[in-house]
Design a protein around this motif. Sequence first.
Motif, PDB file in Angstrom:
ATOM      1  N   THR A  48       0.862  -1.183   0.000  1.00  0.00           N
ATOM      2  CA  THR A  48       0.000   0.000   0.000  1.00  0.00           C
ATOM      3  C   THR A  48       0.897   1.232   0.000  1.00  0.00           C
ATOM      4  O   THR A  48       2.093   1.144   0.312  1.00  0.00           O
ATOM      5  CB  THR A  48      -0.888   0.021   1.254  1.00  0.00           C
ATOM      6  OG1 THR A  48      -0.049   0.192   2.404  1.00  0.00           O
ATOM      7  CG2 THR A  48      -1.719  -1.253   1.375  1.00  0.00           C
ATOM      8  N   PRO A  49       0.326   2.402  -0.303  1.00  0.00           N
ATOM      9  CA  PRO A  49       1.147   3.619  -0.280  1.00  0.00           C
ATOM     10  C   PRO A  49       1.827   3.857   1.079  1.00  0.00           C
ATOM     11  O   PRO A  49       2.984   4.270   1.116  1.00  0.00           O
ATOM     12  CB  PRO A  49       0.154   4.738  -0.604  1.00  0.00           C
ATOM     13  CG  PRO A  49      -0.892   4.059  -1.425  1.00  0.00           C
ATOM     14  CD  PRO A  49      -1.002   2.668  -0.857  1.00  0.00           C
ATOM     15  N   GLU A  50       1.137   3.566   2.153  1.00  0.00           N
ATOM     16  CA  GLU A  50       1.728   3.749   3.478  1.00  0.00           C
ATOM     17  C   GLU A  50       2.885   2.774   3.701  1.00  0.00           C
ATOM     18  O   GLU A  50       3.928   3.145   4.257  1.00  0.00           O
ATOM     19  CB  GLU A  50       0.669   3.561   4.575  1.00  0.00           C
ATOM     20  CG  GLU A  50      -0.439   4.597   4.566  1.00  0.00           C
ATOM     21  CD  GLU A  50      -1.497   4.322   3.487  1.00  0.00           C
ATOM     22  OE1 GLU A  50      -1.659   3.160   3.043  1.00  0.00           O
ATOM     23  OE2 GLU A  50      -2.137   5.303   3.061  1.00  0.00           O
ATOM     24  N   GLN A  51       2.698   1.540   3.256  1.00  0.00           N
ATOM     25  CA  GLN A  51       3.767   0.539   3.399  1.00  0.00           C
ATOM     26  C   GLN A  51       4.979   0.912   2.550  1.00  0.00           C
ATOM     27  O   GLN A  51       6.117   0.684   2.950  1.00  0.00           O
ATOM     28  CB  GLN A  51       3.253  -0.852   3.016  1.00  0.00           C
ATOM     29  CG  GLN A  51       2.265  -1.433   3.997  1.00  0.00           C
ATOM     30  CD  GLN A  51       1.629  -2.715   3.457  1.00  0.00           C
ATOM     31  OE1 GLN A  51       1.307  -2.821   2.272  1.00  0.00           O
ATOM     32  NE2 GLN A  51       1.454  -3.696   4.348  1.00  0.00           N
ATOM     33  N   ARG A  71       5.952   3.956   1.811  1.00  0.00           N
ATOM     34  CA  ARG A  71       6.621   5.039   2.520  1.00  0.00           C
ATOM     35  C   ARG A  71       7.501   4.475   3.640  1.00  0.00           C
ATOM     36  O   ARG A  71       8.667   4.840   3.774  1.00  0.00           O
ATOM     37  CB  ARG A  71       5.583   6.012   3.085  1.00  0.00           C
ATOM     38  CG  ARG A  71       6.145   7.342   3.477  1.00  0.00           C
ATOM     39  CD  ARG A  71       5.038   8.351   3.841  1.00  0.00           C
ATOM     40  NE  ARG A  71       4.006   8.436   2.823  1.00  0.00           N
ATOM     41  CZ  ARG A  71       2.711   8.086   3.008  1.00  0.00           C
ATOM     42  NH1 ARG A  71       2.294   7.670   4.167  1.00  0.00           N
ATOM     43  NH2 ARG A  71       1.835   8.185   2.034  1.00  0.00           N
ATOM     44  N   ASP A  72       6.952   3.545   4.412  1.00  0.00           N
ATOM     45  CA  ASP A  72       7.718   2.928   5.494  1.00  0.00           C
ATOM     46  C   ASP A  72       8.893   2.121   4.950  1.00  0.00           C
ATOM     47  O   ASP A  72       9.988   2.158   5.500  1.00  0.00           O
ATOM     48  CB  ASP A  72       6.823   2.027   6.341  1.00  0.00           C
ATOM     49  CG  ASP A  72       5.766   2.808   7.108  1.00  0.00           C
ATOM     50  OD1 ASP A  72       5.939   4.033   7.280  1.00  0.00           O
ATOM     51  OD2 ASP A  72       4.764   2.189   7.527  1.00  0.00           O
TER      52      ASP A  72
END
Length: 148
Positions: free
Chosen positions: A92-95, A97-98
Amino acid sequence: MSALTRDLPAALAEVKAEITRTDSKASLLLAFIGAVLAGAWSAGHDLPHTPCLLVPGLAGVALLIGAAGVLLSSVRPNLKGRHGFPLWATLTPEQIRDAVVTDLAADIAGLSRLAVTKYTALRRAVDLTRAGGLLLLVAAVLTLGGAA
């Protein structure tokens, strides 16, 4: 910004550039092999088919075909990789980024292994091309010796 934070993106860019260079070299070598094989095919039609010419000639052609196979395997995309865009496609986009923040060193290591694998295949293909070219040269010398 720490020196490490600045150096990791530079290292990643360097590894990606090395991968691009191997793919460019493989493309050039594939074109060269194709031209040599086309020339050998054309010349082979006009030559006598004696064993002393066929053995080195066909062995040379076989080595060149093997080199082309090695090159094709080196440029074949590895979409099951766990670094770079194959990994990002599963997140996902959040993953993402992380992962980019925390796993940059892992990406550099994984892509470096990929670059070494590609360079190893490129070296093997160059060695096969040299051997195949030498055998074709032997066949050509034998042909000229027989014509004299």
